[in-house]
Design a protein around this motif. Structure first.
Motif, PDB file in Angstrom:
ATOM      1  N   ARG A  80      13.390   0.120   8.379  1.00  0.00           N
ATOM      2  CA  ARG A  80      14.747  -0.264   9.064  1.00  0.00           C
ATOM      3  C   ARG A  80      15.645   0.121   8.311  1.00  0.00           C
ATOM      4  NH1 ARG A  80      12.063  -5.670   9.528  1.00  0.00           N
ATOM      5  NH2 ARG A  80      13.152  -6.295   7.846  1.00  0.00           N
ATOM      6  N   GLN A 118      16.358   3.399   9.405  1.00  0.00           N
ATOM      7  CA  GLN A 118      16.939   3.365  10.624  1.00  0.00           C
ATOM      8  C   GLN A 118      18.221   3.010  10.761  1.00  0.00           C
ATOM      9  OE1 GLN A 118      14.068   0.894  12.409  1.00  0.00           O
ATOM     10  NE2 GLN A 118      12.436   2.217  12.138  1.00  0.00           N
ATOM     11  N   GLN A 119      18.792   2.143   9.833  1.00  0.00           N
ATOM     12  CA  GLN A 119      20.024   1.707   9.802  1.00  0.00           C
ATOM     13  C   GLN A 119      20.933   2.753   9.341  1.00  0.00           C
ATOM     14  OE1 GLN A 119      21.533  -1.499  10.531  1.00  0.00           O
ATOM     15  NE2 GLN A 119      23.298  -0.435  10.242  1.00  0.00           N
ATOM     16  N   HIS A 120      20.614   3.512   8.085  1.00  0.00           N
ATOM     17  CA  HIS A 120      21.278   4.702   7.554  1.00  0.00           C
ATOM     18  C   HIS A 120      21.321   5.995   8.558  1.00  0.00           C
ATOM     19  CE1 HIS A 120      22.612   7.554   4.589  1.00  0.00           C
ATOM     20  NE2 HIS A 120      21.679   8.438   5.030  1.00  0.00           N
ATOM     21  N   GLY A 123      23.418   3.575  11.941  1.00  0.00           N
ATOM     22  CA  GLY A 123      24.425   2.660  11.743  1.00  0.00           C
ATOM     23  C   GLY A 123      24.478   1.593  12.944  1.00  0.00           C
ATOM     24  N   SER A 124      25.820   1.401  13.253  1.00  0.00           N
ATOM     25  CA  SER A 124      25.991   0.437  14.534  1.00  0.00           C
ATOM     26  C   SER A 124      25.528   0.933  15.901  1.00  0.00           C
ATOM     27  CB  SER A 124      27.449  -0.141  14.386  1.00  0.00           C
ATOM     28  OG  SER A 124      28.283   0.958  14.727  1.00  0.00           O
ATOM     29  N   ARG A 126      20.855  -1.302  17.697  1.00  0.00           N
ATOM     30  CA  ARG A 126      20.645  -2.599  17.221  1.00  0.00           C
ATOM     31  C   ARG A 126      19.138  -2.744  16.882  1.00  0.00           C
ATOM     32  NH1 ARG A 126      23.486  -7.968  19.049  1.00  0.00           N
ATOM     33  NH2 ARG A 126      22.919  -9.420  17.352  1.00  0.00           N
ATOM     34  N   LEU A 127      18.932  -3.293  15.506  1.00  0.00           N
ATOM     35  CA  LEU A 127      17.588  -3.607  14.801  1.00  0.00           C
ATOM     36  C   LEU A 127      17.185  -4.897  15.024  1.00  0.00           C
ATOM     37  CD1 LEU A 127      18.058  -1.241  11.629  1.00  0.00           C
ATOM     38  CD2 LEU A 127      17.394  -0.589  13.656  1.00  0.00           C
TER      39      LEU A 127
END
Length: 324
Positions: free
Chosen positions: A113, A116-118, A121-122, A125-126
């Motif tokens: 996660r 994936q966030q890196h 970003g926005s 949605r995770l």
């Protein structure tokens, strides 16, 4: 083998429990540790990391489904790994389609996660569960997953010709009575194997499907994974399909137990069972093809089109909620 059990503080357990902890233990599990799992520097490669073609094919599939259901505006990828597939899918959608959709990823690994966030970003949605993702979409979503099912903990069984029954394999290796309903597992209804034949069952997948599919109202799902129909899945495979991967080396037999938390463990999917479970969940099967057929229109590399390799080993199924 005893050293493996000691490392995990267990005096003996079903193989499925060993596999679950080896892959998903919060501190020492393969998918939960701070390690790189896929690609040239990892332990294995996937179709998504070998070529962008798969992402292109999935993106085109999503466009076609959207034309059929233009009110469905959410896309969910389950088990997105390092995010390579989602990235190519979004690229294929292009600006014309991308603005219409809200993209979601379901991922249970905190390590992945973070990756994936890196990467997104926005823009994506995770979520930690499919139920959570579907709550945000109101139950309407196009869903896809690739090489997800093969990581679910497998129940390992062995046929006893003398006793004419299946037994469950535990770790350290020993045989125990099996307590599963044959109505849900095609292997348990088959008695034509030689003594010692091993098979893998996935009650974990059946339970998972039963948990989230009641919350899915509209859309379509594309499942891509390696496996075959039963009993062809076990043709000339007396030890079953269970194996591990460490630094791109394929490990079988007792080597599967050797590096818990440091190697991937996987088993092929019995698509006879998977398709039956989806029917039981009220889903309608729309299509079933192999990976080569899905990728042919998109100029895929030869290694992904090989009928004797990935092109024939990976099954691609599309399902929709009944009446959707």
């Amino acid at each position: 083998m005893k050293s493996v059990v000691t490392h995990f503080d267990s005096a003996g357990e079903p193989f499925s429990a060993f596999m679950a902890r080896a892959l998903f233990d919060p501190q020492r599990g393969y998918y939960t540790r701070q390690i790189r799992t896929v690609g040239a520097r990892g332990d294995f490669s996937t179709s998504a990391t070998l070529s962008p073609t798969l992402g292109t094919a999935v993106g085109e599939w999503l466009k076609a489904e959207y034309r059929r259901r233009p009110k469905v505006r959410h896309i969910i990828e389950i088990g997105a790994g390092d995010g390579s597939l989602m990235q190519q899918v979004r690229k294929t959608l292009g600006l014309r389609h991308r603005w219409r959709f809200k993209c979601h990823i379901v991922e249970i690994s905190a390590t992945l996660r973070a990756q994936q966030q890196h990467r997104f970003g926005s823009r994506v949605r995770l979520h930690s569960t499919v139920e959570e993702a579907l709550e945000h979409t109101g139950g309407d979503a196009f869903i896809y997953h690739h090489e997800l099912l093969d990581a679910f903990p497998a129940t390992l069984i062995q046929w006893s010709a003398a006793q004419q029954q299946w037994q469950e394999v535990w770790v350290p290796e020993s045989l125990h009575p099996l307590h599963l309903d044959p109505a849900y597992f095609s292997a348990l209804r088959h008695t034509g194997f030689a003594d010692g034949q091993r098979c893998e069952l996935h009650p974990s997948i059946r339970e998972w499907l039963g948990g989230w599919t009641p919350h899915w109202k509209r859309g379509a799902m594309l499942s891509i994974d390696y496996g075959a129909e039963f009993p062809r899945l076990y043709h000339r495979r007396p030890q079953g399909t269970l194996r591990a991967y460490l630094l791109h080396q394929r490990l079988t037999g007792t080597d599967v137990y050797a590096n818990p938390g440091r190697q991937d463990i996987t088993a092929d999917i019995n698509f006879t069972d998977y398709r039956a479970w989806l029917r039981d969940c009220g889903l309608e099967e729309i299509s079933h093809q192999v990976l080569a057929d899905l990728l042919k229109p998109h100029c895929a590399p030869a290694q992904l089109l090989d009928a004797d390799g990935a092109g024939g080993a990976f099954q691609c199924l599309v399902h929709r909620p009944a009446g959707s």
